[in-house]
Design a protein around this motif. Structure first.
Motif, PDB file in Angstrom:
ATOM      1  N   LYS A  43      -2.514  -2.639  -6.362  1.00 24.06           N
ATOM      2  CA  LYS A  43      -1.471  -1.980  -7.155  1.00 24.06           C
ATOM      3  C   LYS A  43      -1.362  -0.508  -6.785  1.00 24.06           C
ATOM      4  O   LYS A  43      -0.260   0.033  -6.690  1.00 24.06           O
ATOM      5  N   THR A  44      -2.499   0.117  -6.547  1.00 19.07           N
ATOM      6  CA  THR A  44      -2.491   1.520  -6.113  1.00 19.07           C
ATOM      7  C   THR A  44      -1.799   1.626  -4.762  1.00 19.07           C
ATOM      8  O   THR A  44      -0.957   2.502  -4.548  1.00 19.07           O
ATOM      9  N   LEU A  45      -2.143   0.735  -3.872  1.00 19.53           N
ATOM     10  CA  LEU A  45      -1.545   0.721  -2.530  1.00 19.53           C
ATOM     11  C   LEU A  45      -0.026   0.591  -2.603  1.00 19.53           C
ATOM     12  O   LEU A  45       0.698   1.331  -1.933  1.00 19.53           O
ATOM     13  N   ALA A  46       0.462  -0.318  -3.424  1.00 17.60           N
ATOM     14  CA  ALA A  46       1.905  -0.519  -3.548  1.00 17.60           C
ATOM     15  C   ALA A  46       2.596   0.733  -4.097  1.00 17.60           C
ATOM     16  O   ALA A  46       3.683   1.109  -3.632  1.00 17.60           O
ATOM     17  N   SER A  47       1.962   1.400  -5.049  1.00 18.95           N
ATOM     18  CA  SER A  47       2.548   2.614  -5.615  1.00 18.95           C
ATOM     19  C   SER A  47       2.503   3.771  -4.621  1.00 18.95           C
ATOM     20  O   SER A  47       3.452   4.551  -4.539  1.00 18.95           O
ATOM     21  N   VAL A  48       1.426   3.887  -3.861  1.00 16.99           N
ATOM     22  CA  VAL A  48       1.353   4.914  -2.823  1.00 16.99           C
ATOM     23  C   VAL A  48       2.441   4.655  -1.780  1.00 16.99           C
ATOM     24  O   VAL A  48       3.137   5.584  -1.349  1.00 16.99           O
ATOM     25  N   ASP A  49       2.620   3.407  -1.384  1.00 16.09           N
ATOM     26  CA  ASP A  49       3.683   3.065  -0.435  1.00 16.09           C
ATOM     27  C   ASP A  49       5.051   3.479  -0.970  1.00 16.09           C
ATOM     28  O   ASP A  49       5.851   4.072  -0.242  1.00 16.09           O
ATOM     29  N   ALA A  50       5.325   3.189  -2.225  1.00 16.67           N
ATOM     30  CA  ALA A  50       6.611   3.554  -2.832  1.00 16.67           C
ATOM     31  C   ALA A  50       6.785   5.070  -2.842  1.00 16.67           C
ATOM     32  O   ALA A  50       7.880   5.577  -2.523  1.00 16.67           O
ATOM     33  N   PHE A  51       5.728   5.791  -3.185  1.00 13.90           N
ATOM     34  CA  PHE A  51       5.767   7.254  -3.182  1.00 13.90           C
ATOM     35  C   PHE A  51       6.036   7.777  -1.771  1.00 13.90           C
ATOM     36  O   PHE A  51       6.885   8.651  -1.570  1.00 13.90           O
ATOM     37  N   GLY A  70       0.144   3.776   3.155  1.00  8.32           N
ATOM     38  CA  GLY A  70      -0.724   3.397   2.050  1.00  8.32           C
ATOM     39  C   GLY A  70      -1.971   4.242   1.944  1.00  8.32           C
ATOM     40  O   GLY A  70      -2.787   4.051   1.050  1.00  8.32           O
ATOM     41  N   ILE A  71      -2.128   5.197   2.833  1.00  5.16           N
ATOM     42  CA  ILE A  71      -3.287   6.089   2.804  1.00  5.16           C
ATOM     43  C   ILE A  71      -2.838   7.412   2.214  1.00  5.16           C
ATOM     44  O   ILE A  71      -1.901   8.034   2.706  1.00  5.16           O
ATOM     45  N   PHE A  72      -3.487   7.840   1.156  1.00  6.46           N
ATOM     46  CA  PHE A  72      -3.131   9.087   0.495  1.00  6.46           C
ATOM     47  C   PHE A  72      -3.890  10.216   1.172  1.00  6.46           C
ATOM     48  O   PHE A  72      -4.993  10.577   0.780  1.00  6.46           O
ATOM     49  N   ALA A  73      -3.263  10.745   2.233  1.00  4.32           N
ATOM     50  CA  ALA A  73      -3.897  11.787   3.043  1.00  4.32           C
ATOM     51  C   ALA A  73      -3.100  13.090   2.943  1.00  4.32           C
ATOM     52  O   ALA A  73      -2.308  13.264   2.023  1.00  4.32           O
ATOM     53  N   ASN A  74      -3.285  13.972   3.902  1.00  2.00           N
ATOM     54  CA  ASN A  74      -2.767  15.339   3.844  1.00  2.00           C
ATOM     55  C   ASN A  74      -1.305  15.471   3.425  1.00  2.00           C
ATOM     56  O   ASN A  74      -1.003  16.211   2.489  1.00  2.00           O
ATOM     57  N   TYR A  75      -0.387  14.821   4.120  1.00  2.00           N
ATOM     58  CA  TYR A  75       1.028  15.006   3.811  1.00  2.00           C
ATOM     59  C   TYR A  75       1.392  14.409   2.451  1.00  2.00           C
ATOM     60  O   TYR A  75       2.219  14.957   1.735  1.00  2.00           O
ATOM     61  N   SER A  76       0.771  13.314   2.082  1.00  2.00           N
ATOM     62  CA  SER A  76       0.999  12.736   0.759  1.00  2.00           C
ATOM     63  C   SER A  76       0.470  13.676  -0.325  1.00  2.00           C
ATOM     64  O   SER A  76       1.111  13.887  -1.356  1.00  2.00           O
ATOM     65  N   GLN A  77      -0.699  14.244  -0.079  1.00  2.00           N
ATOM     66  CA  GLN A  77      -1.288  15.172  -1.037  1.00  2.00           C
ATOM     67  C   GLN A  77      -0.421  16.415  -1.196  1.00  2.00           C
ATOM     68  O   GLN A  77      -0.206  16.890  -2.309  1.00  2.00           O
ATOM     69  N   LYS A  78       0.098  16.939  -0.087  1.00  2.00           N
ATOM     70  CA  LYS A  78       0.967  18.113  -0.151  1.00  2.00           C
ATOM     71  C   LYS A  78       2.238  17.808  -0.929  1.00  2.00           C
ATOM     72  O   LYS A  78       2.697  18.624  -1.736  1.00  2.00           O
ATOM     73  N   ALA A  79       2.831  16.636  -0.698  1.00  2.00           N
ATOM     74  CA  ALA A  79       4.053  16.254  -1.414  1.00  2.00           C
ATOM     75  C   ALA A  79       3.770  16.099  -2.903  1.00  2.00           C
ATOM     76  O   ALA A  79       4.572  16.536  -3.748  1.00  2.00           O
TER      77      ALA A  79
END
Length: 86
Positions: A43-51, A70-79
């Protein structure tokens, strides 16, 4: 860096962010708002993908990705941080 199957308080914080930012992990049960867990589930993976897909220009384009990782890394964290500052 938070990948699938990660465990810890950072995952719980990520789930809280996703649930509050319009990318809910569910409406009830584990991972849903108020019931976040420390486990990076499907479920976390699906929500990260949507984000990631919703913010593709800021997250995916800089690394040349065509779809969510699906990996919450640098660019996802910055966003995410940028959204929290608004």
């Amino acid at each position: 860096l938070l990948p699938f199957n990660a465990v810890g308080p950072d995952v719980k914080a990520l789930q809280k962010f996703l649930n509050c930012a319009g990318y809910p992990l569910g409406t009830s049960g584990p991972d849903s708002p108020g019931q976040e867990t420390e486990y990076f589930s499907w479920k976390t993976l699906a929500s990260v993908d949507a984000f990631q897909n919703a913010h593709a220009a800021a997250i995916l384009s800089p690394v040349g990705a065509k779809s969510a990782t699906g990996i919450f890394a640098n660019y996802s964290q910055k966003a995410a941080y940028s959204l929290m500052q608004q």
